[in-house]
Design a protein around this motif. Structure first.
Motif, mmCIF file in Angstrom:
data_model
loop_
_atom_site.group_PDB
_atom_site.id
_atom_site.type_symbol
_atom_site.label_atom_id
_atom_site.label_comp_id
_atom_site.label_asym_id
_atom_site.label_seq_id
_atom_site.Cartn_x
_atom_site.Cartn_y
_atom_site.Cartn_z
ATOM 1 N N PRO A 51 39.311 -63.543 60.053
ATOM 2 C CA PRO A 51 39.119 -62.342 59.776
ATOM 3 C C PRO A 51 37.744 -61.625 59.840
ATOM 4 C CG PRO A 51 39.929 -63.041 57.708
ATOM 5 C CD PRO A 51 39.753 -64.460 58.788
ATOM 6 N N PHE A 52 36.800 -61.883 60.827
ATOM 7 C CA PHE A 52 35.331 -61.668 60.569
ATOM 8 C C PHE A 52 34.904 -61.146 61.919
ATOM 9 C CE2 PHE A 52 35.863 -65.401 57.842
ATOM 10 C CZ PHE A 52 35.390 -64.815 56.818
ATOM 11 N N ARG A 53 34.268 -60.141 61.550
ATOM 12 C CA ARG A 53 33.263 -59.341 62.705
ATOM 13 C C ARG A 53 32.019 -60.270 62.669
ATOM 14 N NH1 ARG A 53 31.250 -53.414 62.932
ATOM 15 N NH2 ARG A 53 29.380 -54.079 61.953
ATOM 16 N N VAL A 54 31.693 -60.923 63.890
ATOM 17 C CA VAL A 54 30.487 -61.782 63.864
ATOM 18 C C VAL A 54 29.621 -61.026 64.504
ATOM 19 C CG1 VAL A 54 29.702 -63.911 64.614
ATOM 20 C CG2 VAL A 54 32.299 -63.769 63.873
ATOM 21 N N GLU A 55 28.165 -61.270 63.828
ATOM 22 C CA GLU A 55 26.982 -60.994 64.279
ATOM 23 C C GLU A 55 26.241 -62.236 64.570
ATOM 24 O OE1 GLU A 55 23.833 -58.927 66.002
ATOM 25 O OE2 GLU A 55 25.805 -57.894 65.411
ATOM 26 N N CYS A 56 25.503 -62.522 65.671
ATOM 27 C CA CYS A 56 24.847 -63.977 65.787
ATOM 28 C C CYS A 56 23.325 -63.733 66.166
ATOM 29 C CB CYS A 56 25.340 -64.636 67.041
ATOM 30 S SG CYS A 56 26.826 -65.187 67.009
ATOM 31 N N LYS A 57 22.760 -64.117 65.431
ATOM 32 C CA LYS A 57 21.091 -64.434 65.433
ATOM 33 C C LYS A 57 20.418 -65.860 65.648
ATOM 34 C CE LYS A 57 20.588 -59.803 64.503
ATOM 35 N NZ LYS A 57 20.124 -59.161 65.715
ATOM 36 N N ASN A 58 19.765 -65.938 66.905
ATOM 37 C CA ASN A 58 19.226 -67.295 66.940
ATOM 38 C C ASN A 58 17.743 -66.872 67.060
ATOM 39 O OD1 ASN A 58 19.083 -69.752 67.657
ATOM 40 N ND2 ASN A 58 20.244 -69.791 69.386
ATOM 41 N N GLN A 59 17.064 -66.930 65.755
ATOM 42 C CA GLN A 59 15.657 -66.841 65.932
ATOM 43 C C GLN A 59 15.034 -67.787 64.977
ATOM 44 O OE1 GLN A 59 15.654 -62.649 64.415
ATOM 45 N NE2 GLN A 59 16.585 -61.866 66.295
ATOM 46 N N GLU A 60 13.745 -67.982 65.074
ATOM 47 C CA GLU A 60 13.011 -68.810 64.509
ATOM 48 C C GLU A 60 12.501 -68.271 62.959
ATOM 49 O OE1 GLU A 60 12.438 -72.059 65.193
ATOM 50 O OE2 GLU A 60 13.764 -71.471 66.499
ATOM 51 N N ARG A 61 12.482 -66.927 63.024
ATOM 52 C CA ARG A 61 12.253 -66.223 61.728
ATOM 53 C C ARG A 61 13.205 -65.111 61.575
ATOM 54 N NH1 ARG A 61 7.866 -67.002 58.752
ATOM 55 N NH2 ARG A 61 7.805 -64.593 58.119
ATOM 56 N N LEU A 62 13.642 -64.757 60.575
ATOM 57 C CA LEU A 62 14.819 -63.878 60.212
ATOM 58 C C LEU A 62 14.891 -63.340 59.042
ATOM 59 C CD1 LEU A 62 17.369 -62.609 61.766
ATOM 60 C CD2 LEU A 62 18.614 -64.649 60.848
ATOM 61 N N GLY A 63 14.515 -61.953 58.954
ATOM 62 C CA GLY A 63 14.583 -61.231 57.775
ATOM 63 C C GLY A 63 16.179 -61.190 57.491
ATOM 64 N N LEU A 64 16.425 -61.612 56.162
ATOM 65 C CA LEU A 64 17.869 -61.699 55.947
ATOM 66 C C LEU A 64 18.553 -60.278 55.868
ATOM 67 C CD1 LEU A 64 20.507 -63.012 54.776
ATOM 68 C CD2 LEU A 64 19.667 -63.217 52.704
ATOM 69 N N THR B 220 14.054 -59.101 47.488
ATOM 70 C CA THR B 220 14.153 -57.984 48.120
ATOM 71 C C THR B 220 13.767 -58.269 49.622
ATOM 72 O OG1 THR B 220 11.718 -57.372 47.455
ATOM 73 C CG2 THR B 220 13.875 -56.320 46.089
ATOM 74 N N ARG B 221 12.881 -59.197 49.639
ATOM 75 C CA ARG B 221 12.365 -59.734 51.077
ATOM 76 C C ARG B 221 12.756 -60.924 51.224
ATOM 77 N NH1 ARG B 221 8.054 -55.749 53.067
ATOM 78 N NH2 ARG B 221 8.044 -57.127 54.924
ATOM 79 N N VAL B 222 13.664 -61.292 51.971
ATOM 80 C CA VAL B 222 13.771 -62.693 52.146
ATOM 81 C C VAL B 222 14.055 -63.250 53.651
ATOM 82 C CG1 VAL B 222 15.936 -64.393 51.854
ATOM 83 C CG2 VAL B 222 15.438 -62.576 50.179
ATOM 84 N N GLU B 223 13.286 -64.142 54.105
ATOM 85 C CA GLU B 223 13.039 -64.832 55.278
ATOM 86 C C GLU B 223 14.119 -65.950 55.229
ATOM 87 O OE1 GLU B 223 12.658 -66.824 58.405
ATOM 88 O OE2 GLU B 223 12.102 -67.909 56.909
ATOM 89 N N LEU B 224 15.296 -65.720 55.951
ATOM 90 C CA LEU B 224 16.522 -66.715 55.809
ATOM 91 C C LEU B 224 15.974 -68.110 55.943
ATOM 92 C CD1 LEU B 224 19.588 -67.090 55.739
ATOM 93 C CD2 LEU B 224 19.632 -66.929 58.098
ATOM 94 N N TRP B 225 15.061 -68.582 56.745
ATOM 95 C CA TRP B 225 14.905 -70.169 56.855
ATOM 96 C C TRP B 225 14.106 -70.561 55.857
ATOM 97 C CZ3 TRP B 225 18.805 -71.216 59.449
ATOM 98 C CH2 TRP B 225 19.073 -70.572 60.443
ATOM 99 N N GLY B 226 13.099 -69.658 55.313
ATOM 100 C CA GLY B 226 12.453 -70.222 53.891
ATOM 101 C C GLY B 226 13.245 -70.238 52.741
ATOM 102 N N ALA B 227 14.429 -69.302 52.588
ATOM 103 C CA ALA B 227 15.357 -69.478 51.728
ATOM 104 C C ALA B 227 16.474 -70.644 51.672
ATOM 105 C CB ALA B 227 16.365 -68.259 51.389
ATOM 106 N N TRP B 228 16.743 -70.862 53.130
ATOM 107 C CA TRP B 228 17.477 -71.992 53.455
ATOM 108 C C TRP B 228 16.764 -73.408 53.177
ATOM 109 C CZ3 TRP B 228 22.447 -72.461 53.744
ATOM 110 C CH2 TRP B 228 22.958 -73.565 54.187
ATOM 111 N N ARG B 229 15.637 -73.626 53.454
ATOM 112 C CA ARG B 229 14.848 -74.736 53.093
ATOM 113 C C ARG B 229 14.894 -75.092 51.836
ATOM 114 N NH1 ARG B 229 11.305 -73.571 56.378
ATOM 115 N NH2 ARG B 229 10.052 -72.331 55.171
ATOM 116 N N TYR B 230 14.704 -73.843 50.880
ATOM 117 C CA TYR B 230 14.630 -73.953 49.444
ATOM 118 C C TYR B 230 16.000 -74.618 48.849
ATOM 119 C CZ TYR B 230 14.741 -72.800 44.611
ATOM 120 O OH TYR B 230 14.719 -72.586 43.207
ATOM 121 N N THR B 231 16.885 -74.032 49.486
ATOM 122 C CA THR B 231 18.468 -74.371 49.210
ATOM 123 C C THR B 231 18.789 -75.696 49.382
ATOM 124 O OG1 THR B 231 19.161 -72.026 49.519
ATOM 125 C CG2 THR B 231 20.725 -73.659 49.381
#
Length: 195
Positions: free
Chosen positions: A55-68, A149-160
């Motif tokens: 039950p989801f509406r999917v938005e896909c982003k295939n990017q090297e830098r992505l503001g969450l 407030t300003r999250v770059e997804l891949w930086g957060a993912w690397r930390y996680t």
């Protein structure tokens, strides 16, 4: 990167997500398909039976830098039909496919989808504490990024992933602050297994 290459990269992720959903729920061919790039709306079109299972509406982003928050704003923009929840699916070159979903929705999925339908949870709302505790019981090594407030997804993912012991799926709750949305980042395969 040229616009044509960027669009081709996005189409590859859309097709991959549609294939993963089809495989995960044993759907018939054509029940989950990649949407053409020129069409407004979800990036993966689902038939009625597929929507009941996913039950989801999917938005896909295939990017090297992505503001969450910018990408999440696009994924959750109205209109989202009743009983359908926004889902951001992101990837990058040689990287994992990561799902971003509202905390309340993940809590609902963990409780077995038979519970009352989820509602948006913000950082200051009382349900946030209950939802976080339930998700943390399921994922004991949950990483919490509060007031981001300003999250770059891949930086957060690397930390996680660096903060999660081996063998445990990396999961992070990210909140903008007391009145902002609370979202959970986890591998798309893990979300599919929960469903």
């Amino acid at each position: 990167m040229k616009p044509r290459s960027r669009k081709a990269k996005g189409r590859r992720l859309q097709r991959r997500v549609a294939e993963m959903v089809t495989r995960a729920f044993s759907l018939e061919p054509g029940e989950a398909v990649s949407c053409p790039m020129s069409v407004a709306g979800p990036d993966v079109l689902l038939s009625g039976p597929a929507r009941a299972k996913f039950p989801f509406r999917v938005e896909c982003k295939n990017q090297e830098r992505l503001g969450l928050w910018g990408a999440w704003g696009q994924a959750s923009r109205p209109p989202v039909p009743e009983g359908v929840y926004p889902l951001l699916v992101a990837s990058r070159n040689r990287g994992p496919v990561v799902a971003v979903v509202e905390l309340g929705v993940l809590d609902w999925v963990i409780r077995g989808r038979g519970a009352a339908a989820p509602s948006p949870v913000t950082g200051g709302a009382p349900p946030a504490g209950r939802a976080v505790r339930r998700v943390a019981r399921y994922y004991p090594h949950l990483v919490w990024l509060w007031g981001a407030t300003r999250v770059e997804l891949w930086g957060a993912w690397r930390y996680t992933t660096g903060s999660t012991p081996g063998g445990e799926p990396p999961v992070a709750v990210v909140s903008r602050g007391p009145d902002g949305p609370m979202v959970v980042c986890l591998e798309f395969d893990v979300l599919l297994e929960l469903l």
